[in-house]
Design a protein around this motif. Structure first.
Motif, PDB file in Angstrom:
ATOM      1  N   HIS A 172      -7.558 -10.791   5.091  1.00 51.86           N
ATOM      2  CA  HIS A 172      -6.371 -10.240   4.448  1.00 51.86           C
ATOM      3  C   HIS A 172      -6.741  -9.490   3.173  1.00 51.86           C
ATOM      4  CE1 HIS A 172      -3.300 -12.542   6.814  1.00 51.86           C
ATOM      5  NE2 HIS A 172      -4.395 -13.196   7.112  1.00 51.86           N
ATOM      6  N   LEU A 173      -7.832  -9.886   2.548  1.00 52.13           N
ATOM      7  CA  LEU A 173      -8.332  -9.248   1.329  1.00 52.13           C
ATOM      8  C   LEU A 173      -9.774  -8.829   1.536  1.00 52.13           C
ATOM      9  CD1 LEU A 173      -7.351 -11.490  -1.737  1.00 52.13           C
ATOM     10  CD2 LEU A 173      -6.542  -9.217  -1.231  1.00 52.13           C
ATOM     11  N   SER A 174     -10.138  -7.686   0.947  1.00 51.74           N
ATOM     12  CA  SER A 174     -11.541  -7.282   0.978  1.00 51.74           C
ATOM     13  C   SER A 174     -12.281  -8.043  -0.119  1.00 51.74           C
ATOM     14  CB  SER A 174     -11.653  -5.770   0.736  1.00 51.74           C
ATOM     15  OG  SER A 174     -11.330  -5.475  -0.612  1.00 51.74           O
ATOM     16  N   GLU A 175     -13.591  -7.917  -0.152  1.00 47.88           N
ATOM     17  CA  GLU A 175     -14.382  -8.557  -1.201  1.00 47.88           C
ATOM     18  C   GLU A 175     -13.994  -8.039  -2.585  1.00 47.88           C
ATOM     19  OE1 GLU A 175     -16.503 -11.132  -1.106  1.00 47.88           O
ATOM     20  OE2 GLU A 175     -15.909 -11.332   0.985  1.00 47.88           O
ATOM     21  N   ASP A 176     -13.485  -6.804  -2.623  1.00 47.60           N
ATOM     22  CA  ASP A 176     -13.066  -6.197  -3.895  1.00 47.60           C
ATOM     23  C   ASP A 176     -11.657  -6.615  -4.292  1.00 47.60           C
ATOM     24  OD1 ASP A 176     -15.482  -4.823  -3.898  1.00 47.60           O
ATOM     25  OD2 ASP A 176     -14.623  -3.127  -2.808  1.00 47.60           O
ATOM     26  N   GLY A 177     -10.994  -7.410  -3.445  1.00 47.71           N
ATOM     27  CA  GLY A 177      -9.636  -7.851  -3.745  1.00 47.71           C
ATOM     28  C   GLY A 177      -8.558  -6.885  -3.298  1.00 47.71           C
ATOM     29  N   VAL A 178      -8.925  -5.920  -2.448  1.00 50.64           N
ATOM     30  CA  VAL A 178      -7.957  -4.943  -1.947  1.00 50.64           C
ATOM     31  C   VAL A 178      -7.276  -5.516  -0.708  1.00 50.64           C
ATOM     32  CG1 VAL A 178      -7.669  -2.607  -1.009  1.00 50.64           C
ATOM     33  CG2 VAL A 178      -9.341  -3.032  -2.833  1.00 50.64           C
ATOM     34  N   ILE A 179      -5.957  -5.403  -0.674  1.00 57.46           N
ATOM     35  CA  ILE A 179      -5.190  -5.928   0.461  1.00 57.46           C
ATOM     36  C   ILE A 179      -5.421  -5.046   1.675  1.00 57.46           C
ATOM     37  CG2 ILE A 179      -2.870  -6.419   1.343  1.00 57.46           C
ATOM     38  CD1 ILE A 179      -2.033  -6.919  -1.561  1.00 57.46           C
ATOM     39  N   GLY A 180      -5.802  -5.681   2.802  1.00 58.20           N
ATOM     40  CA  GLY A 180      -6.046  -4.954   4.047  1.00 58.20           C
ATOM     41  C   GLY A 180      -4.821  -4.949   4.940  1.00 58.20           C
ATOM     42  N   ASN A 181      -4.992  -4.469   6.165  1.00 53.16           N
ATOM     43  CA  ASN A 181      -3.872  -4.398   7.108  1.00 53.16           C
ATOM     44  C   ASN A 181      -3.267  -5.773   7.379  1.00 53.16           C
ATOM     45  OD1 ASN A 181      -3.997  -1.637   7.403  1.00 53.16           O
ATOM     46  ND2 ASN A 181      -5.374  -1.724   9.164  1.00 53.16           N
ATOM     47  N   LYS A 182      -4.126  -6.762   7.590  1.00 53.53           N
ATOM     48  CA  LYS A 182      -3.609  -8.107   7.844  1.00 53.53           C
ATOM     49  C   LYS A 182      -2.808  -8.613   6.646  1.00 53.53           C
ATOM     50  CE  LYS A 182      -6.161 -10.980  10.662  1.00 53.53           C
ATOM     51  NZ  LYS A 182      -7.331 -11.862  10.892  1.00 53.53           N
ATOM     52  N   GLY A 183      -3.269  -8.312   5.464  1.00 50.53           N
ATOM     53  CA  GLY A 183      -2.562  -8.722   4.258  1.00 50.53           C
ATOM     54  C   GLY A 183      -1.211  -8.058   4.143  1.00 50.53           C
ATOM     55  N   ARG A 184      -1.148  -6.795   4.519  1.00 51.07           N
ATOM     56  CA  ARG A 184       0.135  -6.069   4.473  1.00 51.07           C
ATOM     57  C   ARG A 184       1.124  -6.647   5.480  1.00 51.07           C
ATOM     58  NH1 ARG A 184      -3.402  -1.441   3.837  1.00 51.07           N
ATOM     59  NH2 ARG A 184      -3.336  -0.847   1.643  1.00 51.07           N
ATOM     60  N   VAL A 185       0.622  -6.986   6.659  1.00 53.07           N
ATOM     61  CA  VAL A 185       1.490  -7.603   7.665  1.00 53.07           C
ATOM     62  C   VAL A 185       2.001  -8.939   7.151  1.00 53.07           C
ATOM     63  CG1 VAL A 185       1.564  -8.622   9.980  1.00 53.07           C
ATOM     64  CG2 VAL A 185       0.461  -6.410   9.634  1.00 53.07           C
ATOM     65  N   ALA A 186       1.117  -9.745   6.587  1.00 52.72           N
ATOM     66  CA  ALA A 186       1.520 -11.059   6.060  1.00 52.72           C
ATOM     67  C   ALA A 186       2.571 -10.913   4.971  1.00 52.72           C
ATOM     68  CB  ALA A 186       0.306 -11.810   5.535  1.00 52.72           C
ATOM     69  N   CYS A 187       2.474  -9.863   4.170  1.00 54.79           N
ATOM     70  CA  CYS A 187       3.463  -9.626   3.117  1.00 54.79           C
ATOM     71  C   CYS A 187       4.845  -9.329   3.694  1.00 54.79           C
ATOM     72  CB  CYS A 187       3.039  -8.449   2.238  1.00 54.79           C
ATOM     73  SG  CYS A 187       1.656  -8.815   1.155  1.00 54.79           S
ATOM     74  N   GLU A 188       4.896  -8.773   4.879  1.00 56.23           N
ATOM     75  CA  GLU A 188       6.178  -8.410   5.486  1.00 56.23           C
ATOM     76  C   GLU A 188       6.826  -9.569   6.236  1.00 56.23           C
ATOM     77  OE1 GLU A 188       7.807  -5.589   4.956  1.00 56.23           O
ATOM     78  OE2 GLU A 188       6.166  -4.966   3.653  1.00 56.23           O
ATOM     79  N   VAL A 189       6.055 -10.606   6.531  1.00 57.38           N
ATOM     80  CA  VAL A 189       6.610 -11.764   7.243  1.00 57.38           C
ATOM     81  C   VAL A 189       7.417 -12.578   6.245  1.00 57.38           C
ATOM     82  CG1 VAL A 189       6.053 -13.888   8.492  1.00 57.38           C
ATOM     83  CG2 VAL A 189       4.712 -11.808   8.887  1.00 57.38           C
ATOM     84  N   SER A 190       8.673 -12.833   6.577  1.00 56.88           N
ATOM     85  CA  SER A 190       9.540 -13.521   5.621  1.00 56.88           C
ATOM     86  C   SER A 190      10.000 -14.883   6.115  1.00 56.88           C
ATOM     87  CB  SER A 190      10.747 -12.642   5.298  1.00 56.88           C
ATOM     88  OG  SER A 190      11.491 -12.404   6.467  1.00 56.88           O
ATOM     89  N   THR A 191       9.395 -15.384   7.159  1.00 51.26           N
ATOM     90  CA  THR A 191       9.764 -16.699   7.662  1.00 51.26           C
ATOM     91  C   THR A 191       8.517 -17.428   8.130  1.00 51.26           C
ATOM     92  OG1 THR A 191      11.192 -17.889   9.216  1.00 51.26           O
ATOM     93  CG2 THR A 191      10.198 -15.878  10.012  1.00 51.26           C
ATOM     94  N   SER A 192       8.582 -18.704   8.180  1.00 48.33           N
ATOM     95  CA  SER A 192       7.496 -19.527   8.684  1.00 48.33           C
ATOM     96  C   SER A 192       6.244 -19.385   7.825  1.00 48.33           C
ATOM     97  CB  SER A 192       7.200 -19.160  10.138  1.00 48.33           C
ATOM     98  OG  SER A 192       6.319 -20.079  10.713  1.00 48.33           O
ATOM     99  N   ASP A 193       5.117 -19.683   8.383  1.00 50.86           N
ATOM    100  CA  ASP A 193       3.835 -19.587   7.703  1.00 50.86           C
ATOM    101  C   ASP A 193       3.308 -18.171   7.891  1.00 50.86           C
ATOM    102  OD1 ASP A 193       1.149 -19.652   6.993  1.00 50.86           O
ATOM    103  OD2 ASP A 193       0.872 -21.680   7.729  1.00 50.86           O
ATOM    104  N   GLU A 194       3.307 -17.404   6.827  1.00 49.18           N
ATOM    105  CA  GLU A 194       2.944 -15.987   6.906  1.00 49.18           C
ATOM    106  C   GLU A 194       1.541 -15.778   7.451  1.00 49.18           C
ATOM    107  OE1 GLU A 194       3.988 -17.515   4.138  1.00 49.18           O
ATOM    108  OE2 GLU A 194       5.905 -16.598   3.633  1.00 49.18           O
ATOM    109  N   LEU A 195       0.599 -16.599   7.019  1.00 47.05           N
ATOM    110  CA  LEU A 195      -0.778 -16.434   7.482  1.00 47.05           C
ATOM    111  C   LEU A 195      -0.905 -16.749   8.964  1.00 47.05           C
ATOM    112  CD1 LEU A 195      -2.753 -17.952   4.477  1.00 47.05           C
ATOM    113  CD2 LEU A 195      -2.159 -15.562   4.907  1.00 47.05           C
TER     114      LEU A 195
END
Length: 138
Positions: free
Chosen positions: A50-73
């Protein structure tokens, strides 16, 4: 009388200073704990992609941010594992309902709570759903 009053005032002031010192130590301890917890969260997000080594949010991280129910990860791992593909609407609804309702996985011998035989597709999907969960636990 004045000397006794001054002594009480000094004791009170010393107690107030001690209280401030203790509160500051507690706050510093809480900050240290929060920093450690944040480091742990970052490690998990990096390990899951979800995060790169540099701390940049990747595609998986963006998807997780859009999930608003249940366990996002968990939901994100299931999406990227392709678990929702090729499901008909009823199967998809059943699978998604597992993500919002809490229940246990009992050893019912293939029978539901009502004693009827469980859907084999649902049982397979449940097993598939456990795989990303197990990867997340590692």
């Amino acid at each position: 009388e004045i000397a006794a009053g001054l002594a009480v005032l000094r004791l009170r002031r010393a107690a107030e200073e001690e209280e401030k010192r203790v509160k500051r130590q507690i706050r510093e301890g809480q900050v240290a704990l929060m920093k450690e917890e944040l480091r742990g969260m970052r490690r998990v997000l990096r390990r899951l992609g979800h995060l790169s080594e540099d701390g940049v949010i990747g595609n998986k991280g963006r998807v997780a941010c859009e999930v608003s129910t249940s366990d996002e990860l968990l939901v994100t791992e299931l999406v990227f594992a392709g678990l929702f593909q090729d499901l008909d609407p009823a199967q998809l609804a059943a699978l998604l309902s597992c993500l919002v309702a809490e229940h246990g996985f009992g050893g019912s011998g293939g029978k539901g709570k009502d004693g009827k035989k469980e859907d084999p597709v649902a049982m397979i999907r449940t097993r598939e759903m456990r795989e990303p969960v197990e990867r997340m636990r590692e």
